[in-house]
Design a protein around this motif. Structure first.
Motif, PDB file in Angstrom:
ATOM      1  N   ALA A   5       0.497  10.762 -13.301  1.00 26.08           N
ATOM      2  CA  ALA A   5      -0.149  10.494 -14.589  1.00 26.08           C
ATOM      3  C   ALA A   5      -0.053   9.019 -14.950  1.00 26.08           C
ATOM      4  O   ALA A   5      -1.035   8.397 -15.368  1.00 26.08           O
ATOM      5  CB  ALA A   5       0.496  11.348 -15.677  1.00 26.08           C
ATOM      6  N   ALA A   6       1.139   8.436 -14.766  1.00 27.86           N
ATOM      7  CA  ALA A   6       1.316   7.023 -15.099  1.00 27.86           C
ATOM      8  C   ALA A   6       0.487   6.139 -14.172  1.00 27.86           C
ATOM      9  O   ALA A   6      -0.096   5.143 -14.599  1.00 27.86           O
ATOM     10  CB  ALA A   6       2.798   6.643 -15.004  1.00 27.86           C
ATOM     11  N   VAL A  56       0.831  -1.202   0.000  1.00 27.11           N
ATOM     12  CA  VAL A  56       0.000   0.000   0.000  1.00 27.11           C
ATOM     13  C   VAL A  56       0.864   1.251   0.000  1.00 27.11           C
ATOM     14  O   VAL A  56       0.639   2.191  -0.772  1.00 27.11           O
ATOM     15  CB  VAL A  56      -0.945  -0.007   1.224  1.00 27.11           C
ATOM     16  CG1 VAL A  56      -1.725   1.303   1.303  1.00 27.11           C
ATOM     17  CG2 VAL A  56      -1.898  -1.186   1.151  1.00 27.11           C
ATOM     18  N   VAL A  57       1.895   1.272   0.858  1.00 28.33           N
ATOM     19  CA  VAL A  57       2.798   2.417   0.911  1.00 28.33           C
ATOM     20  C   VAL A  57       3.546   2.579  -0.408  1.00 28.33           C
ATOM     21  O   VAL A  57       3.720   3.693  -0.917  1.00 28.33           O
ATOM     22  CB  VAL A  57       3.785   2.267   2.083  1.00 28.33           C
ATOM     23  CG1 VAL A  57       4.839   3.359   2.063  1.00 28.33           C
ATOM     24  CG2 VAL A  57       3.029   2.276   3.410  1.00 28.33           C
ATOM     25  N   THR A  94      -2.486   3.547 -15.166  1.00 30.96           N
ATOM     26  CA  THR A  94      -2.418   2.133 -14.806  1.00 30.96           C
ATOM     27  C   THR A  94      -3.650   1.690 -14.048  1.00 30.96           C
ATOM     28  O   THR A  94      -4.182   0.602 -14.262  1.00 30.96           O
ATOM     29  CB  THR A  94      -1.163   1.869 -13.943  1.00 30.96           C
ATOM     30  OG1 THR A  94      -0.020   2.280 -14.676  1.00 30.96           O
ATOM     31  CG2 THR A  94      -1.047   0.399 -13.592  1.00 30.96           C
ATOM     32  N   GLU A  95      -4.116   2.536 -13.123  1.00 28.44           N
ATOM     33  CA  GLU A  95      -5.246   2.155 -12.283  1.00 28.44           C
ATOM     34  C   GLU A  95      -6.568   2.256 -13.015  1.00 28.44           C
ATOM     35  O   GLU A  95      -7.529   1.593 -12.664  1.00 28.44           O
ATOM     36  CB  GLU A  95      -5.283   3.053 -11.044  1.00 28.44           C
ATOM     37  CG  GLU A  95      -4.091   2.812 -10.126  1.00 28.44           C
ATOM     38  CD  GLU A  95      -4.105   3.768  -8.953  1.00 28.44           C
ATOM     39  OE1 GLU A  95      -5.041   4.594  -8.887  1.00 28.44           O
ATOM     40  OE2 GLU A  95      -3.191   3.695  -8.120  1.00 28.44           O
ATOM     41  N   GLN A  96      -6.653   3.138 -14.046  1.00 28.04           N
ATOM     42  CA  GLN A  96      -7.885   3.296 -14.787  1.00 28.04           C
ATOM     43  C   GLN A  96      -7.631   3.058 -16.269  1.00 28.04           C
ATOM     44  O   GLN A  96      -7.496   4.006 -17.054  1.00 28.04           O
ATOM     45  CB  GLN A  96      -8.462   4.698 -14.568  1.00 28.04           C
ATOM     46  CG  GLN A  96      -8.838   4.953 -13.123  1.00 28.04           C
ATOM     47  CD  GLN A  96      -9.402   6.339 -12.927  1.00 28.04           C
ATOM     48  OE1 GLN A  96      -9.420   7.152 -13.854  1.00 28.04           O
ATOM     49  NE2 GLN A  96      -9.888   6.628 -11.736  1.00 28.04           N
ATOM     50  N   LEU A 138       3.509   5.920  -2.805  1.00 26.49           N
ATOM     51  CA  LEU A 138       4.719   6.608  -3.253  1.00 26.49           C
ATOM     52  C   LEU A 138       4.808   6.656  -4.774  1.00 26.49           C
ATOM     53  O   LEU A 138       5.221   7.667  -5.362  1.00 26.49           O
ATOM     54  CB  LEU A 138       5.953   5.915  -2.679  1.00 26.49           C
ATOM     55  CG  LEU A 138       6.128   6.001  -1.155  1.00 26.49           C
ATOM     56  CD1 LEU A 138       7.321   5.164  -0.709  1.00 26.49           C
ATOM     57  CD2 LEU A 138       6.295   7.446  -0.712  1.00 26.49           C
ATOM     58  N   ARG A 139       4.404   5.559  -5.420  1.00 29.59           N
ATOM     59  CA  ARG A 139       4.450   5.525  -6.876  1.00 29.59           C
ATOM     60  C   ARG A 139       3.480   6.538  -7.480  1.00 29.59           C
ATOM     61  O   ARG A 139       3.791   7.202  -8.463  1.00 29.59           O
ATOM     62  CB  ARG A 139       4.127   4.109  -7.358  1.00 29.59           C
ATOM     63  CG  ARG A 139       4.291   3.924  -8.859  1.00 29.59           C
ATOM     64  CD  ARG A 139       4.302   2.444  -9.233  1.00 29.59           C
ATOM     65  NE  ARG A 139       3.100   1.777  -8.768  1.00 29.59           N
ATOM     66  CZ  ARG A 139       3.082   0.889  -7.779  1.00 29.59           C
ATOM     67  NH1 ARG A 139       4.200   0.586  -7.138  1.00 29.59           N
ATOM     68  NH2 ARG A 139       1.952   0.298  -7.418  1.00 29.59           N
ATOM     69  N   ARG A 140       2.303   6.659  -6.860  1.00 26.98           N
ATOM     70  CA  ARG A 140       1.325   7.625  -7.374  1.00 26.98           C
ATOM     71  C   ARG A 140       1.784   9.064  -7.174  1.00 26.98           C
ATOM     72  O   ARG A 140       1.514   9.933  -7.993  1.00 26.98           O
ATOM     73  CB  ARG A 140      -0.026   7.392  -6.695  1.00 26.98           C
ATOM     74  CG  ARG A 140      -0.779   6.189  -7.232  1.00 26.98           C
ATOM     75  CD  ARG A 140      -2.226   6.202  -6.771  1.00 26.98           C
ATOM     76  NE  ARG A 140      -2.334   5.973  -5.336  1.00 26.98           N
ATOM     77  CZ  ARG A 140      -2.443   4.774  -4.805  1.00 26.98           C
ATOM     78  NH1 ARG A 140      -2.425   3.689  -5.576  1.00 26.98           N
ATOM     79  NH2 ARG A 140      -2.554   4.624  -3.484  1.00 26.98           N
TER      80      ARG A 140
END
Length: 349
Positions: free
Chosen positions: A318-319, A306-307, A323-325, A311-313
């Motif tokens: 934008a990436a 989760v952490v 990726t999530e949508q 951090l990636r978000r």
């Protein structure tokens, strides 16, 4: 190269090396052959339960009844042995009992559509209660000496126990199936999106049913090893072990939501937990403190992904959003298609 170094499996392997180096340097007797054999044997049943849980969790499901199936099969082993049955006959009957209990879980989850968490919490208590009904509060001992070395002895005079070799064989088979076969690809596909998997032609219900049956059989194998190793069949054998097995799977990098994880990661987590437990045991750390550490490892195993995602978000918003949508893909409308291309009768005319 950097991505490979930072992969969770690589981090786990480094932690395994660090724990074993710490034990070797700080704890007298840690590196002795007898202690290493004990270290591996101590987590044999946990490893078998973790391998049973791995493919189920990859599909986004759970089975909290694994230790209770082990307990029931151990109790059944004791009853059949008390009845004078040959151990060669007991083994297939116990394996069949594990398959039946796994099938009951599968039927409730797959056929009736009940939540896996609720079902397996229920069968956790049900199977443990049945173990007490079958055997009672007592213990059965005196199992044949000819079979006990398979659960306690070592291979060829080395420190490697026969039971650990059994775990390695099953782990290799699991790795081949999970990572190199269409069944394994189906596991990840179902975990990433059940509806998409169904549209892709994957028989999700059949796959999940089979996973719970295999899980029951692996729990039965674990019960035989446990019973022979301690030379005791009891209804409370492996009580609470399901939490340790779940912690090992999640610590190994398997997502609780499904779709991500490896056999190597789970194996590394098992070695890490076994080594840490052994070092603490040799330093006279109480079981209560060890349980606290296991709980912390379970929380960390869920918290770390989760952490990492947060951090990636933050670093690449934008990436991460892309990726999530992912772009939604709609199925063709048969009415619109027939309007655009014409009906079969018009095509013939």
């Amino acid at each position: 190269m950097r991505d490979k170094i930072l992969r969770w499996e690589s981090i786990l392997l480094l932690l395994v090396v660090a724990v074993f180096a710490w034990g070797w340097q700080s704890t007298p007797g840690f590196a002795e052959a007898d202690n290493l054999s004990f270290l591996l044997l101590d987590y044999t049943e946990v490893a078998l339960l973790a391998l049973a849980l791995l493919p189920i969790i990859l599909t986004g499901q759970i089975d909290l009844s694994v230790a209770s199936i082990l307990g029931f099969c151990s109790a059944l082993t004791g009853v059949l042995w008390n009845a004078g049955m040959a151990f060669e006959t007991i083994v297939p009957l116990v394996l069949a009992a594990g398959a039946v209990l796994g099938s009951l879980n599968a039927a409730l989850i797959v056929r009736f559509g009940l939540p896996a968490l609720a079902v397996t919490i229920g069968t956790l208590g049900l199977y443990r209660g049945l173990a007490y009904v079958v055997l009672g509060d007592g213990a059965v001992t005196g199992f044949p000496d000819s079979y006990r070395p398979f659960a306690t002895g070592t291979a060829g005079g080395t420190f490697l126990p026969y039971a650990t070799l059994l775990v390695l064989v099953i782990a290799v088979l699991a790795a081949v199936v999970v990572h190199h076969t269409p069944i394994g690809r189906s596991l990840y596909a179902v975990g990433l999106g059940e509806q998409t998997a169904r549209f892709s032609g994957i028989r999700v219900d059949r796959l999940r049913f089979g996973l719970y049956v295999v899980s029951g059989v692996l729990c039965a194998i674990a019960s035989l090893v446990y019973t022979l190793r301690y030379n005791s069949a009891r209804a409370d054998n492996a009580y609470g072990m399901e939490l340790i097995a779940v912690a090992a799977v999640l610590l190994g990098g398997v997502s609780i939501f499904g779709g991500r994880g490896t056999v190597v990661g789970v194996g590394s987590a098992l070695l890490l937990m076994a080594g840490l437990r052994n070092v603490l045991f040799l330093n006279d750390v109480t079981n209560e403190i060890q349980n606290v550490i296991n709980g912390l490892l379970l929380i960390i195993s869920v918290l770390v992904p989760v952490v990492a995602g947060l951090l990636r978000r933050r670093r690449h918003p934008a990436a991460a959003a892309a990726t999530e949508q992912p772009p939604q893909q709609t199925l063709p409308d048969p009415v619109a298609a027939s309007t655009a291309h014409g009906s079969p009768e018009e095509d013939q005319r």
